[in-house]
Design a protein around this motif. Structure first.
Motif, PDB file in Angstrom:
ATOM      1  N   ARG A 151      -6.131 -17.445 -26.114  1.00  0.00           N
ATOM      2  CA  ARG A 151      -5.087 -17.259 -25.107  1.00  0.00           C
ATOM      3  C   ARG A 151      -5.384 -18.109 -23.871  1.00  0.00           C
ATOM      4  O   ARG A 151      -6.509 -18.127 -23.386  1.00  0.00           O
ATOM      5  N   ARG A 152      -4.360 -18.790 -23.391  1.00  0.00           N
ATOM      6  CA  ARG A 152      -4.502 -19.572 -22.163  1.00  0.00           C
ATOM      7  C   ARG A 152      -4.285 -18.650 -20.970  1.00  0.00           C
ATOM      8  O   ARG A 152      -3.380 -17.808 -20.983  1.00  0.00           O
ATOM      9  N   ILE A 153      -5.115 -18.798 -19.947  1.00  0.00           N
ATOM     10  CA  ILE A 153      -4.979 -17.954 -18.759  1.00  0.00           C
ATOM     11  C   ILE A 153      -4.995 -18.802 -17.490  1.00  0.00           C
ATOM     12  O   ILE A 153      -5.520 -19.909 -17.464  1.00  0.00           O
ATOM     13  N   ILE A 154      -4.400 -18.242 -16.455  1.00  0.00           N
ATOM     14  CA  ILE A 154      -4.483 -18.807 -15.107  1.00  0.00           C
ATOM     15  C   ILE A 154      -5.182 -17.762 -14.254  1.00  0.00           C
ATOM     16  O   ILE A 154      -4.734 -16.610 -14.187  1.00  0.00           O
ATOM     17  N   LYS A 155      -6.282 -18.148 -13.608  1.00  0.00           N
ATOM     18  CA  LYS A 155      -7.148 -17.175 -12.956  1.00  0.00           C
ATOM     19  C   LYS A 155      -6.979 -17.146 -11.443  1.00  0.00           C
ATOM     20  O   LYS A 155      -6.646 -18.139 -10.822  1.00  0.00           O
ATOM     21  N   SER A 156      -7.238 -15.983 -10.875  1.00  0.00           N
ATOM     22  CA  SER A 156      -7.300 -15.811  -9.433  1.00  0.00           C
ATOM     23  C   SER A 156      -8.633 -15.155  -9.129  1.00  0.00           C
ATOM     24  O   SER A 156      -8.818 -13.965  -9.361  1.00  0.00           O
ATOM     25  N   LYS A 157      -9.587 -15.933  -8.637  1.00  0.00           N
ATOM     26  CA  LYS A 157     -10.946 -15.427  -8.464  1.00  0.00           C
ATOM     27  C   LYS A 157     -11.075 -14.533  -7.234  1.00  0.00           C
ATOM     28  O   LYS A 157     -10.233 -14.541  -6.360  1.00  0.00           O
ATOM     29  N   GLY A 158     -12.165 -13.796  -7.214  1.00  0.00           N
ATOM     30  CA  GLY A 158     -12.429 -12.905  -6.090  1.00  0.00           C
ATOM     31  C   GLY A 158     -12.627 -11.489  -6.585  1.00  0.00           C
ATOM     32  O   GLY A 158     -11.767 -10.936  -7.247  1.00  0.00           O
ATOM     33  N   GLN A 159     -13.786 -10.904  -6.299  1.00  0.00           N
ATOM     34  CA  GLN A 159     -14.082  -9.565  -6.796  1.00  0.00           C
ATOM     35  C   GLN A 159     -13.113  -8.537  -6.231  1.00  0.00           C
ATOM     36  O   GLN A 159     -12.752  -8.579  -5.064  1.00  0.00           O
ATOM     37  N   ILE A 160     -12.699  -7.604  -7.103  1.00  0.00           N
ATOM     38  CA  ILE A 160     -11.717  -6.588  -6.733  1.00  0.00           C
ATOM     39  C   ILE A 160     -12.200  -5.243  -7.234  1.00  0.00           C
ATOM     40  O   ILE A 160     -12.644  -5.123  -8.379  1.00  0.00           O
ATOM     41  N   LYS A 161     -12.076  -4.224  -6.381  1.00  0.00           N
ATOM     42  CA  LYS A 161     -12.545  -2.894  -6.768  1.00  0.00           C
ATOM     43  C   LYS A 161     -11.428  -1.851  -6.769  1.00  0.00           C
ATOM     44  O   LYS A 161     -11.302  -1.070  -7.699  1.00  0.00           O
ATOM     45  N   GLU A 162     -10.638  -1.822  -5.695  1.00  0.00           N
ATOM     46  CA  GLU A 162      -9.658  -0.749  -5.532  1.00  0.00           C
ATOM     47  C   GLU A 162      -8.408  -1.002  -6.373  1.00  0.00           C
ATOM     48  O   GLU A 162      -7.973  -2.136  -6.553  1.00  0.00           O
ATOM     49  N   ASP A 163      -7.793   0.089  -6.865  1.00  0.00           N
ATOM     50  CA  ASP A 163      -6.559  -0.022  -7.643  1.00  0.00           C
ATOM     51  C   ASP A 163      -5.468  -0.736  -6.862  1.00  0.00           C
ATOM     52  O   ASP A 163      -4.748  -1.571  -7.395  1.00  0.00           O
ATOM     53  N   GLY A 164      -5.332  -0.405  -5.569  1.00  0.00           N
ATOM     54  CA  GLY A 164      -4.302  -1.035  -4.751  1.00  0.00           C
ATOM     55  C   GLY A 164      -4.533  -2.528  -4.595  1.00  0.00           C
ATOM     56  O   GLY A 164      -3.588  -3.316  -4.579  1.00  0.00           O
ATOM     57  N   ASP A 165      -5.818  -2.926  -4.487  1.00  0.00           N
ATOM     58  CA  ASP A 165      -6.138  -4.354  -4.388  1.00  0.00           C
ATOM     59  C   ASP A 165      -5.784  -5.085  -5.663  1.00  0.00           C
ATOM     60  O   ASP A 165      -5.352  -6.238  -5.634  1.00  0.00           O
ATOM     61  N   ILE A 166      -5.982  -4.421  -6.794  1.00  0.00           N
ATOM     62  CA  ILE A 166      -5.625  -5.031  -8.085  1.00  0.00           C
ATOM     63  C   ILE A 166      -4.131  -5.288  -8.136  1.00  0.00           C
ATOM     64  O   ILE A 166      -3.679  -6.378  -8.492  1.00  0.00           O
ATOM     65  N   ASP A 167      -3.343  -4.288  -7.754  1.00  0.00           N
ATOM     66  CA  ASP A 167      -1.891  -4.443  -7.763  1.00  0.00           C
ATOM     67  C   ASP A 167      -1.449  -5.557  -6.837  1.00  0.00           C
ATOM     68  O   ASP A 167      -0.553  -6.354  -7.172  1.00  0.00           O
TER      69      ASP A 167
END
Length: 276
Positions: free
Chosen positions: A131-147
């Motif tokens: 699968r081809r992906i386009i990434k957005s780096k940066g560590q994420i922890k909170e559910d709201g930050d993921i959204d």
């Protein structure tokens, strides 16, 4: 037949604002036949055909300068060229909407599958294609930050169609190191699966994956990682890379977090196969 029509009458009849008619006058596209000292503008009945043409050509997507040029030099040949160019535009639009229709049908089928056919909380081994992906780096922890990160990535990567009208899906990457240290609360990156892109870019490689679906908050994933680890040990498997969580149903599809559907995908090989 009435010989002249005021700018207000023309505006009402053709549902064109007075400002638009004045702009047409300013660029010499459609000048009033009569302009009195008081400033009132009047259009002759003979000008109606021109306004009809302007409206029709605007409806076909032509710019004002192109319309102006056409009206000044119109002929059978120039009309034929206009029609040919617009037929090409219509053809492209039809192709785009046909692709959109296919994507909508796929999206609908996927939602029906996730609603009715998925077994939650039970690990299984399955083969998954590259699968081809386009990434957005940066560590994420909170559910709201993921959204929030998903929203930003959707704006960045999905130019013409919104997420709802495509078969693209979003996901998060958990490092192999954090997986073994039982740290399931931090995604290394958020990505969108976009198989329609070019051959260049990042990929999730094809292979065997331990898969387990769960519902609800992303922060509840630890329960299912425990089950997946038990499955890996019981089946003599070895984890060979970072872990992926695919957000099949997320904030784009529903406001109810309890309806979120996420799939954990852990790349594995059989230990016996590694030795051979």
């Amino acid at each position: 037949m009435k010989k002249y029509y005021s700018i207000g009458e023309i505006s009402k009849i053709y549902n064109i604002s007075v400002d638009t008619l004045r702009h047409y006058e300013k660029i010499n596209l459609l000048k009033p036949a009569l302009k009195k000292e008081s400033g009132y503008r009047y259009y002759s009945s003979e000008q109606i055909w021109k306004l009809n043409n302007i409206r029709n050509l605007r409806g076909l997507g032509l710019g004002l300068e192109d319309i102006k040029g056409f009206l000044e030099t119109r002929s059978i040949n120039s009309t034929e060229k206009i029609l040919d160019s617009q037929l090409q535009i219509v053809k492209k639009e039809l192709e785009k909407f046909n692709r959109l229709k296919e994507e909508l049908l796929i999206k609908k089928l996927n939602l029906e599958y996730f609603k009715n056919d998925v077994i939650f909380g039970i690990p299984q081994l399955k083969s998954i294609s590259k699968r081809r992906i386009i990434k957005s780096k940066g560590q994420i922890k909170e559910d709201g930050d993921i959204d929030f990160k998903i929203k930003l990535l959707s704006i960045k990567t999905l130019s013409e169609n919104d997420f709802l009208f495509t078969e693209n899906e979003f996901g998060g990457t958990l490092s192999r190191e954090n997986f073994f240290q039982n740290k399931y609360d931090t995604y290394e990156e958020i990505f969108v699966i976009n198989n329609e892109g070019t051959e260049e870019g990042d990929y999730i490689e094809k292979g065997e994956y331990v898969s387990i679906f769960y519902k609800g908050y992303y922060s509840e994933n630890y329960k299912y990682y425990i089950k997946a680890k038990e499955f890996i040990i019981e089946n003599n498997l070895e984890v060979i890379g970072d872990i992926f969580e695919i957000f099949h149903v997320d904030i784009h599809t529903t406001e109810d977090v309890n309806e979120y559907i996420t799939e954990i995908q852990i790349p594995v090989i059989y230990k016996d196969k590694k030795k051979s």
